[in-house]
Each structure stands twice: as C-alpha cells, then as structure tokens.
Enzyme design. Structure first.
Site, PDB file in Angstrom:
ATOM      1  N   HIS B 317       1.385 -40.665 -36.067  1.00  0.00           N
ATOM      2  CA  HIS B 317       0.608 -39.976 -35.039  1.00  0.00           C
ATOM      3  C   HIS B 317       0.804 -38.463 -35.052  1.00  0.00           C
ATOM      4  CE1 HIS B 317       0.048 -44.033 -33.462  1.00  0.00           C
ATOM      5  NE2 HIS B 317      -0.994 -43.548 -32.820  1.00  0.00           N
ATOM      6  N   GLY B 318       1.820 -37.967 -35.683  1.00  0.00           N
ATOM      7  CA  GLY B 318       1.991 -36.526 -35.744  1.00  0.00           C
ATOM      8  C   GLY B 318       3.320 -36.142 -36.341  1.00  0.00           C
TER       9      GLY B 318
END
Lengths: 191, 461
Positions: B317-318
């Site tokens: 996700h990041g």
C-alpha cells in the site's frame, strides 16, 4: 540442418569443431534458430533496457540531488521569527485540496491564524505532478483572494503580489511581505 | 488522468468507447491498447516506456516458461521473471524508502534520488506476476499475441486503481467478448454510480476529514468524527473507482470480478478482509500465502505465514513504515481471531460483532492515514482522550451539524440498502432508472466543474 538445441552434438570435441567450421555468424544463427534461445535473448535485451531506463531516470536533471535538506534548513532559517509554522501532509492537503504524497519533496510553511495569509511552499517532482500542484495552488490562491476581497485589504494586497512559478522540476509559491527575499534564497539554492 | 476528471469523462472515454464500438472484432484489442496507452501517457509519458518494457519482458517470459519441458528450466525462467518484476517494482516504489531506512538504521549518508512513482505500477506488476506464475503452474496457456497480452496489462479501466485482474479470469474475454446494448447500459449505470460515490460523497468526506485534521485542538468526539469520515471516504473512493472500472469494463465487453462486498458490515476482521479489496487479498492468498504453506502447517509456521503476508500487504500500500505497521496490525488481529477469538465472536450478537470490527478498522485507518509516527501517536491518543481538548466541543457540533446529511447518505451508501431496496425497487423501471443515473451524472459533473477538492488516493499504489 540442426534446428534445435537438443539435437546439437553432446560430445564436447564435436560441438567445438562444428562452430569453428561455421564461423561466428553461423554459430550465432544456429543458436538463434532455437526458439528458447530467442526468448532468452529477448528477455535479456528487455532486462538490459529496463536497467538502462532506471539508470536514465536516476540521472535525469529532475531526479538529480538538489539537497532538499539544505533547502529546508535555509528556508526554515528565513521563516524563523515569522508567524508561520511548518505544515505536515494534513496541513498541506487541507489548504491545497490535494495530497502531497505524489509530489516528491516539499516543504510548506503557513500561518495558523485565520487572518494571516502568509505561506511558503517549495516542491520538487515530476512535471505532471507539479502541474497538478500548481493548478491546486492557483485554485487556493483564487479562493483566498475571493475570501478576503471585501474585508481584508492588507491580505488582498499580499495575495495579489503572490509569487508562483515552476522551473527545473521545482515549484515555488510564496505569499508574504518577504516573498521576494524567500524567492532569492531559494534561487540561490538552485544554482 | 483520473476517472473523475472532465477530460476523462468528456474527451477520452467517449472517443475510446466509440472507436472500440465501431472497430471490427480483430481491431478491438489494438484500439483498446492505443486508448490505454493514451490514458497512461496523459499524466506519465515517460513511464509508458517502462510499462512497454515490462510488457515485453513478461510476454517473452510466459512464452519461454511454456516452451520449456524440463521443470528445473521452467522454474529458472519463472524465478528470473519474478525477480525482474519485483526488482522493477522495488526500484521505482521502494528505492527512496530503502535508502531512508538504511540511512536511519546504520547512520549512513547514502544519496537519495527522488523518483516519481509510476502510476499503477503495483497493479500492473501484480497482474504480470500472476500471469507468469499461472503459466508456470499450467493454469493458463501463454498468450501468443503481444497485443492481447499488452491489453491485459494496460487496460485503462483497471490500470490505475485496480481491481487486480488475474489473467485466468480474463483470458477468454481478451479474444471473445460480447458488447451488447444492454451490457453497455449496465456498465454505464455502474460507472455513474461509482462516479457519484467518488465525487459527491468521498470528496466531501475527504474535505471534512481534512478540516478536522487541520484543527489544532480536537475533542475526543471530533477525533472520532474525523476517523469515521476518513473510513467512509476511503471506502467510497476506492469502491467508487472499482465500480467505475467494472462499469467501463462492461461497456467494453469485459466482466471483472467484484472488488468490494460491503466490508463495513463484517462481523470480524477476518470477514472484513474477505470483503475489502478482494482482488488484492485473493492475489496474496494465491501467490504468497498458499505457496508459503497457508494454514496446512504447524501453528508457529502459520502465524509466521500470516505475518509475512500481512507485512507485504501493508508494504504494497505504500513505501512507508506506517503501512508496514498497518499490515502487521491486521496480521496480529487475524492471528488473534483465528486462535483465540473465533468462537467468542460467533457467540456475539450481530450488532456487537459489527461494532467490534468497525472500531478495529477505524483504528487501522488512523494508522494507514498517518505516515508520520509522532502524528500517528497523537491521533491514536486523541481517540481515547490523550491530548484532547475535552470530550466534545463546539467544533464537533458544528462539523456534525454541517455534515449530517452527507454522513447519513454516506453511511447508507456503505451498506447494501441503496442497491437492494431503493435502487432495485426503482431500477425495475427503466425510465426512472435512466433518470436517476442521468441526475447522478449531472450532479457529479457539476461538482467536478465547480468543486476543486478532488483528491486521488491511489497514486502511491
């Protein structure tokens, strides 16, 4: 004619003797006539191209190290004593309406006082990202101007003298009585 | 280019749909490919090259794996293919993060270069990985047409924000898909529903969340209001994008699998992850969790497997430690539910189980939304009164009153109520259905014309 790698002689002496008779081009042609080898060659070439692309991205001007920590330190020194505070991602987003995550490096100072329009934004990123950020800053600036139009002549004067530009992979935006000074300091960091 | 932009809705989409509709069958995929590259190049011209190279590499990897007879040679081709894909993703997404981490941990001064994240790289890399792994497993045949394979990777409806389409799910549709007027209409309806979710609800919830975040001193209730607004924003935003992707897919003749199934109605965190971002959970289940042994191993190994999968899910996700923490938080909750709470949760009344899940998910979103750990600590503390300016204040009442209709509508939109009762009842009547869809489209367009707050939450994926 040999059409597949599997059909090549297993005997080492024999295998060496054949290519010598064929020459380098012949050997290459024979090697390339095997489908699996063609795939290997294509994959290697594309892998090399991917590596070169990554390298090119690193070496491009816009990715070159502008020492952003040094820029931050210089700008922090410049804003010291002013009634502004370094804003985090939420402060950035609440004012410009876009998240700063895709912008690369950035620093943003703004006043928390409702009637104070002082702001300083420096960002570095891809042209498309900076274009999007610039559009957001322009919207924000227009909204500020609209908001103060009828009852904040000092704020309107500062907002009308706002500095906003984009060059060399960087965006600079300042609203302050000291905006010119901040701009000079930032430009000196770029050189 | 994002779906919720005027350029996309009024220039790009009509042109591509028209060209796709009038093109003869054998030209449909080339048309779609050109359209998808145009879509990607709009904001990221340079990274079209990266995507093209990745497509070429994975195309030949699939052919090579399928062409090899001996298993060790097939495996060698697969390992190289997976490694190259992960290296590309790692370099463009995690390079700066890795340098920062090394500098922080080891006191080094490695130079950090700023690389813009190629939009959608996580999605298309995962699609490419699913393809080469499935070819290796013999689950699918290699795609012989480079154009068709490129269409699978680049297809614009799901390129930027998913869902992650596995090749096996779409293999047949690449060459044989029917576009009927009815299917087109259903797709358009779904597209507009997604657009309305994103533009009318999620964007306004985002503005409320940003307003709460900008407050210096917050009461406990204000902090919860901000967290609830963010939770609804991220669901309506992400599921809105998925709706738009599924809708546009239908308009082009594709059927994509659903990506969300009203996750906020879940009665456990385990169930939540069966309903949230289904394509990502399925991907990690099929390509990481099960190959690691899944749950057919000892308890210790199973716990380790879950933690590995959830750490990777978080990292996907990041490129930031808060996402790792977020992933591990869910890993720990799933382990807890599996080994300690499963029976207790089954005995809870439905409303209590849902409340339990919602509270944990809200805390999860607070971790997700704060990349800065000091800020994260303050936010989490604020939820339980640490550093808060009281339990409730005037600001809370102001924000609640000003946004009550929005919160109510958004709350309903997070449940199937609209779809199963209101919409189904009304949409049995086609004229009314068309009228409502048109109204939603006009309202969304008006908001896009006059509103400036249109954040894009998925750039970091």
């Amino acid at each position: 004619m040999l059409r597949g790698y599997q059909k090549m002689p297993n005997n080492t002496k024999e295998a060496k003797a054949l290519p010598a008779a064929e020459g380098a081009l012949g050997r290459w042609k024979r090697w390339f006539s095997v489908k699996d080898h063609r795939y290997t060659a294509a994959r290697l070439a594309l892998m090399l191209a991917l590596a070169l692309f990554a390298l090119a991205m690193l070496r491009q001007d816009r990715a070159r190290d502008l020492d952003f920590a040094a820029v931050s330190a210089r700008m922090a020194a410049e804003t010291a004593g002013q009634d502004v505070a370094a804003q985090d991602a939420n402060g950035f987003q609440s004012r410009f309406g876009i998240s700063p995550e895709g912008v690369g490096d950035w620093l943003y100072y703004a006043s928390d006082a409702v009637m104070d329009v002082t702001e300083l934004l420096v960002a570095r990123g891809e042209p498309a990202q900076l274009d999007r950020l610039q559009a957001a800053v322009e919207d924000h600036l227009a909204a500020q101007l609209e908001g103060f139009r009828n009852y904040g002549p000092e704020q309107v004067a500062l907002l009308e003298r706002a500095i906003l530009w984009q060059r060399g992979g960087c965006l600079f935006y300042a609203v302050s009585g000291r905006a010119d000074q901040w701009e000079r300091v930032f430009l000196s960091c770029l050189r | 280019m994002v779906f919720s932009s005027l350029n996309f809705l009024f220039v790009f989409l009509p042109v591509v749909l028209l060209a796709h509709a009038v093109a003869p069958k054998r030209w449909k995929n080339p048309v779609l490919l050109v359209g998808s590259l145009w879509f990607y190049a709009w904001g990221e011209p340079v990274y079209v090259v990266l995507m093209a190279l990745s497509i070429g590499y994975n195309y030949f990897t699939g052919l090579q794996i399928a062409g090899r007879k001996r298993s060790y040679r097939r495996k060698r081709a697969l390992v190289a293919g997976v490694a190259v894909n992960l290296a590309v993703l790692g370099f463009f997404k995690y390079y700066g993060f890795a340098v920062d981490t090394l500098n922080g941990l080891l006191g080094l001064r490695l130079a950090k270069r700023t690389l813009a994240l190629p939009i959608g790289i996580s999605f298309y890399t995962f699609q490419a990985l699913s393809y080469v792994i499935d070819v290796y497993r013999g689950k699918v045949k290699p795609q012989r047409s480079l154009v068709d394979f490129a269409v699978y990777i680049t297809m614009f409806p799901q390129l930027v924000a998913g869902p992650i389409v596995q090749y096996a799910d779409i293999e047949k549709q690449l060459n044989d898909r029917g576009v009927s007027l009815q299917k087109f209409g259903q797709g358009a309806e779904r597209l507009v529903q997604g657009l309305a979710k994103k533009v009318l609800l999620a964007n306004n919830l985002g503005a409320l969340h940003a307003a709460v975040q900008a407050m210096a001193g917050r009461s406990v209730l204000t902090a919860w209001l901000g967290a609830i607004a963010y939770a609804m924003q991220i669901y309506l935003d992400f599921s809105g994008y998925s709706d738009m992707a599924i809708g546009m897919g239908k308009m082009l003749g594709f059927t994509f699998l659903e990506n969300f199934d009203y996750p906020y109605l879940s009665k456990s965190v385990t169930e939540f992850w069966r309903r949230w971002h289904i394509s990502l959970s399925s991907w990690f289940r099929d390509y990481v969790y099960i190959p690691l042994g899944g749950n057919r191993v000892g308890r210790g190994r199973h716990v380790l497997n879950l933690l590995i999968v959830w750490m990777l899910t978080g990292l996907w996700h990041g490129a930031s430690w808060n996402f790792v923490l977020w992933g591990l938080y869910y890993g720990a909750l799933l382990i807890l539910e599996k080994y300690a709470l499963e029976k207790a949760l089954e005995k809870l009344p439905g409303w209590a189980a849902r409340l339990y899940t919602l509270l944990l998910v809200l805390v999860g979103w607070v971790i997700f939304s704060n990349t800065d750990f000091a800020r994260l600590g303050a936010e989490l503390g604020g939820l339980v009164g640490v550093g808060a300016s009281g339990f409730a204040d005037a600001a809370f009442l102001y924000h609640l009153r000003s946004n009550l209709p929005l919160l109510l509508i958004a709350g309903i939109a997070c449940t199937p109520a609209l779809r199963t009762r209101l919409v189904k009842g009304m949409f049995d009547r086609p004229v009314l259905s068309a009228g409502i869809t048109l109204l939603l489209f006009l309202a969304s367009t008006a908001y896009l014309v006059y509103g400036s707050y249109n954040p894009f939450l998925y750039f970091r994926f």
